[in-house]
Design an enzyme around this catalytic site. Structure first.
Site, PDB file in Angstrom:
ATOM      1  N   ARG A  59       0.970  -1.198   0.129  1.00  0.00           N
ATOM      2  CA  ARG A  59       0.276  -0.738  -0.128  1.00  0.00           C
ATOM      3  C   ARG A  59       0.874   1.217   0.045  1.00  0.00           C
ATOM      4  NH1 ARG A  59      -4.076  -0.098  -1.925  1.00  0.00           N
ATOM      5  NH2 ARG A  59      -3.234   1.817  -3.518  1.00  0.00           N
ATOM      6  N   LYS A 108       1.810  25.118  -3.889  1.00  0.00           N
ATOM      7  CA  LYS A 108       0.141  24.822  -3.160  1.00  0.00           C
ATOM      8  C   LYS A 108       0.617  22.954  -3.840  1.00  0.00           C
ATOM      9  CE  LYS A 108      -2.090  28.137  -5.245  1.00  0.00           C
ATOM     10  NZ  LYS A 108      -3.366  28.274  -6.306  1.00  0.00           N
ATOM     11  N   LYS A 117       4.014  39.976  -2.741  1.00  0.00           N
ATOM     12  CA  LYS A 117       2.642  40.403  -3.519  1.00  0.00           C
ATOM     13  C   LYS A 117       2.127  41.397  -3.317  1.00  0.00           C
ATOM     14  CE  LYS A 117       1.686  36.193  -4.097  1.00  0.00           C
ATOM     15  NZ  LYS A 117       0.330  34.656  -3.897  1.00  0.00           N
ATOM     16  N   GLU A 140       4.245  40.688  -7.924  1.00  0.00           N
ATOM     17  CA  GLU A 140       3.016  40.224  -8.480  1.00  0.00           C
ATOM     18  C   GLU A 140       1.626  41.566  -9.237  1.00  0.00           C
ATOM     19  OE1 GLU A 140       0.220  37.489  -6.648  1.00  0.00           O
ATOM     20  OE2 GLU A 140      -0.437  39.273  -5.876  1.00  0.00           O
ATOM     21  N   ASP A 185      -0.849  38.526 -12.478  1.00  0.00           N
ATOM     22  CA  ASP A 185      -2.066  37.212 -11.438  1.00  0.00           C
ATOM     23  C   ASP A 185      -3.891  38.072 -11.988  1.00  0.00           C
ATOM     24  OD1 ASP A 185      -2.341  35.695  -9.833  1.00  0.00           O
ATOM     25  OD2 ASP A 185      -3.483  36.988  -8.642  1.00  0.00           O
TER      26      ASP A 185
END
Length: 285
Positions: free
Chosen positions: A107, A142, A174, A201, A222
């Site tokens: 597994r 992410k 940012k 950004e 963005d």
């Protein structure tokens, strides 16, 4: 064949710690009680791991590490390599060894192989969509906590280039940084103390010249539409590289890449990739 210096991006000590922790999570303190009660200690098994869908392979050596941890003498033949495409039904590896150990490691090995191959497969879909545009596909931060190194490895296997691995890998100013500093000029000015390239950004076209005047060496546009990105490319005029980001999907990435941006970053390739359908089948050795 010499062993790679890293396995799925993990150094030797990192690999040992990762494999130990994952097996401990699955085996607990009592071990695989079902297998230990039903499978004879001396039983040897043969097995094949095969894909049940078309995939890009990632994590083979990591899967191997789980089996070897519980059975150092296991015989393993790899039939594919990470980064290689595999068609539905293709065998990825053959194994022969102690039955108890193989069942207990199964597994953990499959989870890792399925997850990383899923990321590599989805990444390849995105990379193929922008082939020939001159635009580079980037991943993001992410990622699942604790799995960033191996997930970004899988993204590389699928054709992406890694963006920042950690927050200390580069400067990315940012909107929150700008707001808290009182403006882009002050934020960039403070960031110049770093030796890193300064990326800023922007989400509005009118912010571009302000960022460039402040000293931005790279822009992150963005959540801009394709029309806005084309205008951004005109405004910048090649002075600094441009990265497009935010809500990029398979059905939109080609249009975004064709605006003339240098990079497009996609969080979905690590954040939302479905696990690849890969299975393991046994037979007596």
């Amino acid at each position: 064949m010499s062993k790679p210096e890293t396995v799925a991006g993990l150094g030797r000590q990192e690999l040992a710690s990762f494999v130990t922790a994952v097996l401990a999570e699955d085996l607990g303190t009592g071990g695989d009680v079902t297998t230990n009660l039903t499978i004879g200690d001396g039983l040897r098994l043969s097995a094949v791991i095969a894909t049940r869908q078309d995939i890009v392979v990632a994590g083979l050596e990591l899967g191997v590490a789980f089996f070897r941890q519980l059975d150092p003498g296991i015989k393993i033949e790899l039939l594919k390599s990470d980064g290689e495409r595999a068609a539905r039904g293709d065998v990825l590896m053959r194994l022969e060894g102690n039955g108890r150990a193989m069942l207990s490691a199964e597994r953990s090995a499959l989870n890792s192989l399925q997850h990383l191959s899923g990321i590599a497969t989805l990444t390849r879909e995105y990379a193929d969509k922008i082939a020939g545009t001159g635009c580079t596909l980037l991943d993001t931060r992410k990622t699942i906590p604790g799995l960033r190194v191996i997930e970004k490895y899988a993204a590389r296997m699928g054709g992406a280039t890694n963006h920042r691995m950690r927050l200390d890998d580069g400067v990315l100013i940012k909107d929150n940084h700008i707001a808290l500093c009182g403006g882009v000029e002050r934020a960039v000015g403070l960031a110049k103390a770093s030796e890193h390239e300064i990326q800023v950004e922007v989400d509005l076209l009118e912010q571009i010249e302000l960022a460039l005047a402040a000293g931005a060496e790279r822009l992150l546009c963005d959540n801009m539409s394709a029309a806005m990105l084309r205008e951004a490319v005109k405004i910048v005029g090649g002075r600094v590289p441009i990265e497009a980001s935010g809500g990029v999907r398979l059905d939109t990435i080609r249009e975004i890449a064709e605006t003339g941006v240098d990079f497009v970053s996609v969080g979905r390739i690590t954040q939302s990739a479905p696990a690849a359908d890969i299975g393991l089948d046994y037979s007596p050795a």
